[in-house]
Design an enzyme around this catalytic site. Structure first.
Site, PDB file in Angstrom:
ATOM      1  N   ARG A 201      10.183   4.195 -10.981  1.00 50.67           N
ATOM      2  CA  ARG A 201      10.054   2.501 -10.783  1.00 50.67           C
ATOM      3  C   ARG A 201      10.747   1.986 -12.145  1.00 50.67           C
ATOM      4  O   ARG A 201       9.824   2.355 -12.854  1.00 50.67           O
ATOM      5  CB  ARG A 201       8.947   2.368 -10.224  1.00 50.67           C
ATOM      6  CG  ARG A 201       8.396   2.600  -9.001  1.00 50.67           C
ATOM      7  CD  ARG A 201       8.962   1.930  -7.576  1.00 50.67           C
ATOM      8  NE  ARG A 201       8.879   2.573  -6.610  1.00 50.67           N
ATOM      9  CZ  ARG A 201       8.312   2.052  -5.417  1.00 50.67           C
ATOM     10  NH1 ARG A 201       8.268   0.590  -5.345  1.00 50.67           N
ATOM     11  NH2 ARG A 201       8.174   2.497  -4.082  1.00 50.67           N
ATOM     12  N   GLU A 203       9.784  -0.595 -13.561  1.00 52.28           N
ATOM     13  CA  GLU A 203       9.291  -1.845 -13.829  1.00 52.28           C
ATOM     14  C   GLU A 203       8.671  -2.068 -15.181  1.00 52.28           C
ATOM     15  O   GLU A 203       8.307  -0.974 -15.789  1.00 52.28           O
ATOM     16  CB  GLU A 203       8.090  -1.828 -12.782  1.00 52.28           C
ATOM     17  CG  GLU A 203       8.524  -1.632 -11.359  1.00 52.28           C
ATOM     18  CD  GLU A 203       7.356  -1.336 -10.297  1.00 52.28           C
ATOM     19  OE1 GLU A 203       6.275  -1.017 -10.867  1.00 52.28           O
ATOM     20  OE2 GLU A 203       7.570  -1.703  -9.171  1.00 52.28           O
ATOM     21  N   ARG A 209      -2.638   1.505 -15.485  1.00 50.90           N
ATOM     22  CA  ARG A 209      -2.624   1.957 -14.223  1.00 50.90           C
ATOM     23  C   ARG A 209      -1.081   2.221 -13.621  1.00 50.90           C
ATOM     24  O   ARG A 209      -0.722   2.215 -12.386  1.00 50.90           O
ATOM     25  CB  ARG A 209      -3.094   0.913 -13.462  1.00 50.90           C
ATOM     26  CG  ARG A 209      -2.762  -0.657 -13.415  1.00 50.90           C
ATOM     27  CD  ARG A 209      -3.419  -1.638 -12.660  1.00 50.90           C
ATOM     28  NE  ARG A 209      -2.587  -1.938 -11.313  1.00 50.90           N
ATOM     29  CZ  ARG A 209      -3.154  -2.328 -10.349  1.00 50.90           C
ATOM     30  NH1 ARG A 209      -4.311  -2.695 -10.229  1.00 50.90           N
ATOM     31  NH2 ARG A 209      -2.419  -2.575  -9.034  1.00 50.90           N
ATOM     32  N   HIS A 210      -0.011   1.788 -14.665  1.00 51.09           N
ATOM     33  CA  HIS A 210       1.204   1.973 -14.000  1.00 51.09           C
ATOM     34  C   HIS A 210       2.159   3.169 -14.821  1.00 51.09           C
ATOM     35  O   HIS A 210       1.970   3.273 -16.179  1.00 51.09           O
ATOM     36  CB  HIS A 210       2.079   0.835 -14.641  1.00 51.09           C
ATOM     37  CG  HIS A 210       1.741  -0.418 -13.625  1.00 51.09           C
ATOM     38  ND1 HIS A 210       0.805  -1.316 -14.042  1.00 51.09           N
ATOM     39  CD2 HIS A 210       2.422  -0.814 -12.326  1.00 51.09           C
ATOM     40  CE1 HIS A 210       0.855  -2.330 -12.882  1.00 51.09           C
ATOM     41  NE2 HIS A 210       1.567  -1.737 -11.858  1.00 51.09           N
ATOM     42  N   GLU A 345      -4.826  -0.105  -5.688  1.00 51.95           N
ATOM     43  CA  GLU A 345      -4.041   0.339  -4.798  1.00 51.95           C
ATOM     44  C   GLU A 345      -3.432   1.727  -5.004  1.00 51.95           C
ATOM     45  O   GLU A 345      -2.815   1.841  -6.081  1.00 51.95           O
ATOM     46  CB  GLU A 345      -2.903  -0.794  -4.574  1.00 51.95           C
ATOM     47  CG  GLU A 345      -1.603  -0.249  -3.547  1.00 51.95           C
ATOM     48  CD  GLU A 345      -0.488  -0.889  -3.670  1.00 51.95           C
ATOM     49  OE1 GLU A 345       0.682  -0.223  -3.312  1.00 51.95           O
ATOM     50  OE2 GLU A 345      -0.321  -2.017  -4.327  1.00 51.95           O
ATOM     51  N   SER A 348       0.465   2.610   0.000  1.00 49.38           N
ATOM     52  CA  SER A 348       1.141   1.635   0.939  1.00 49.38           C
ATOM     53  C   SER A 348       1.915   2.077   2.156  1.00 49.38           C
ATOM     54  O   SER A 348       2.549   3.188   2.154  1.00 49.38           O
ATOM     55  CB  SER A 348       2.306   0.708  -0.080  1.00 49.38           C
ATOM     56  OG  SER A 348       2.936  -0.250   0.544  1.00 49.38           O
ATOM     57  N   ARG A 396      -2.546   7.854  -9.401  1.00 47.02           N
ATOM     58  CA  ARG A 396      -3.649   6.872  -9.260  1.00 47.02           C
ATOM     59  C   ARG A 396      -4.830   7.248  -8.538  1.00 47.02           C
ATOM     60  O   ARG A 396      -5.723   7.062  -8.719  1.00 47.02           O
ATOM     61  CB  ARG A 396      -2.946   5.635  -8.593  1.00 47.02           C
ATOM     62  CG  ARG A 396      -2.193   4.690  -9.179  1.00 47.02           C
ATOM     63  CD  ARG A 396      -1.998   3.378  -8.857  1.00 47.02           C
ATOM     64  NE  ARG A 396      -1.009   2.593  -9.449  1.00 47.02           N
ATOM     65  CZ  ARG A 396      -0.721   1.394  -9.214  1.00 47.02           C
ATOM     66  NH1 ARG A 396      -1.067   0.810  -7.989  1.00 47.02           N
ATOM     67  NH2 ARG A 396      -0.207   0.580  -9.949  1.00 47.02           N
TER      68      ARG A 396
END
Length: 422
Positions: A201, A203, A209-210, A345, A348, A396
């Site tokens: 990703r 991002e 947390r990423h 989270e 998903s 996570r």
């Protein structure tokens, strides 16, 4: 024959051969103490009159196992032979026995090739391996087929945002941000599939947390009636994953003082609308349409206080917040859901659109060009069943299960906004 540290309690009074790393040493002259570390644990070795190498040298030790209440594990090995298999050439940048999460994370990550040797550093990866083993075992028993999908793709599963571009001969390609489109296609082949593989990703995050590369545990199943079957499946799946972690990585869980999560048979649920109302009216938080990190954290605390659960499903997300393939409802919501674990989270998922014309309409409604998804769309002309699935972020899940302060500690060699080494 080599003996492992974990087997030493059964060898008291016997002479054994050990091989491992010099974890720590103390030279008192005539008596020398050292700790030898192998993949199963650490044992005290007593010797004397030797020139000891630097810590992290690899050693071979032959000696007698004796009981000693003051030694780690209640025993020690009195060395008769000590051979340096490969000496450390310089002191380690971080003292491995003193490695703690409170140390500078950048230092721990920069020298990950050696700091991973620490017992606390390597423990999360053993736990994660156990979680993945439980994931595979449960799904195999339920008739799922493990698949292996391409990681260099023409288009992103979510429309091209957050993609890492790569040169692929004369074409522009991308690193896969999800196996989503391929696992849907393979539902038409095997009905039930799963994959364990990295995803990427692009991002621009730099938080605890990423990650920009992480391990995704993907599930997809066909001939479902609604997303309810997916929720039930994940509840049972998580039970087995956690059980495997506590059975086969119990020592690591104990070492990290991990608090066992409460996992009810029926995980509490809130619709997205209910969650936003609760945040505003009961928790005093101005929740936006897309739940923020703080909103998730507050919802996690609420679930723990109200239901005694570390887990919370958020269901019926608005169509605007879900990918184009999510099954829509007439009221503007979807059959999409997320799973929060201790306020983060980790999953998903949802039911997917399975009819060709509806997929075309959904793509256009999102402002996306169907031509970019031509290879994916073709299969929906040939009787795709109602289906759905979800993806669990392995790092996570590991982070929250073990209470790690940073998700990077849950990956051997993390890739984030600023890190491409080691």
């Amino acid at each position: 024959m080599r003996t492992l540290v974990k087997d030493l309690p059964e060898k008291i009074g016997e002479t054994v051969e050990l091989m491992g790393f010099l974890h720590w040493r103390r030279d008192l002259g005539k008596v020398q103490f050292l700790l030898l570390r192998d993949r199963t644990g650490v044992v005290q070795v007593v010797t004397g009159g030797r020139r000891l190498p630097l810590p992290e040298s690899s050693l071979r030790v032959v000696g007698r196992v004796v009981a000693n209440e003051k030694a780690p594990g209640g025993l020690e090995v009195q060395a008769e032979e000590l051979e340096v298999l490969s000496p450390a050439l310089e002191p380690t940048p971080v003292e491995i026995p003193k490695e703690e999460w409170r140390a500078n994370p950048e230092t721990l990550l920069e020298y990950r090739y050696v700091t991973l040797r620490g017992e606390k550093a390597r423990a999360p990866l053993r736990v994660q391996a156990a979680l993945v083993r439980g994931f595979r075992r449960y799904l195999d028993r339920q008739g799922f087929t493990e698949v292996f999908t391409p990681k260099v793709v023409r288009a992103g599963a979510e429309g091209g945002s957050g993609l890492f571009g790569v040169d692929y001969f004369e074409h522009r390609a991308y690193l896969a941000q999800s196996p989503q489109l391929y696992k849907q296609i393979l539902v038409g082949v095997y009905e039930r599939v799963y994959e364990v593989a990295p995803v990427w990703r692009a991002e621009d995050h730099a938080t605890s947390r990423h990650l920009n590369e992480y391990l995704s545990l993907d599930v997809e199943m066909g001939f479902i009636g609604s997303e309810e079957e997916l929720l039930r499946l994940e509840e049972e799946l998580l039970q087995e994953m956690l059980e495997e972690a506590y059975v086969s990585a119990g020592r690591e869980m104990e070492l990290l003082e991990a608090e066992r999560p409460s996992l009810p048979r029926d995980i509490p649920r809130l619709t997205h609308q209910e969650a936003r109302r609760l945040l505003r009216e009961e928790l005093g938080y101005p929740a936006g349409a897309d739940l923020s990190e703080e909103a998730e954290r507050l919802l996690g605390q609420y679930a723990k206080k109200r239901w005694g659960s570390d887990w919370l499903f958020i269901t019926r997300y608005p169509r605007a917040l879900r990918p184009f393939y999510t099954y829509p409802e007439p009221d503007g919501t979807t059959r999409g859901f997320d799973l929060l674990f201790r306020g983060l989270e980790i999953t998903s998922g949802g039911q997917r659109i399975h009819r060709y014309e509806e997929l075309l309409e959904s793509l256009k409604a999102k402002g996306m060009d169907p031509e970019g998804f031509r290879g994916y769309l073709e299969v929906f002309k040939y009787g795709m069943p109602p289906h759905g699935g979800f993806a669990i972020g392995a790092e996570r899940l590991t982070q929250k299960l073990l209470g790690l302060p940073n998700v990077r500690y849950a990956r051997a060699f993390p890739r984030d906004r600023h890190r491409l080494e080691p």
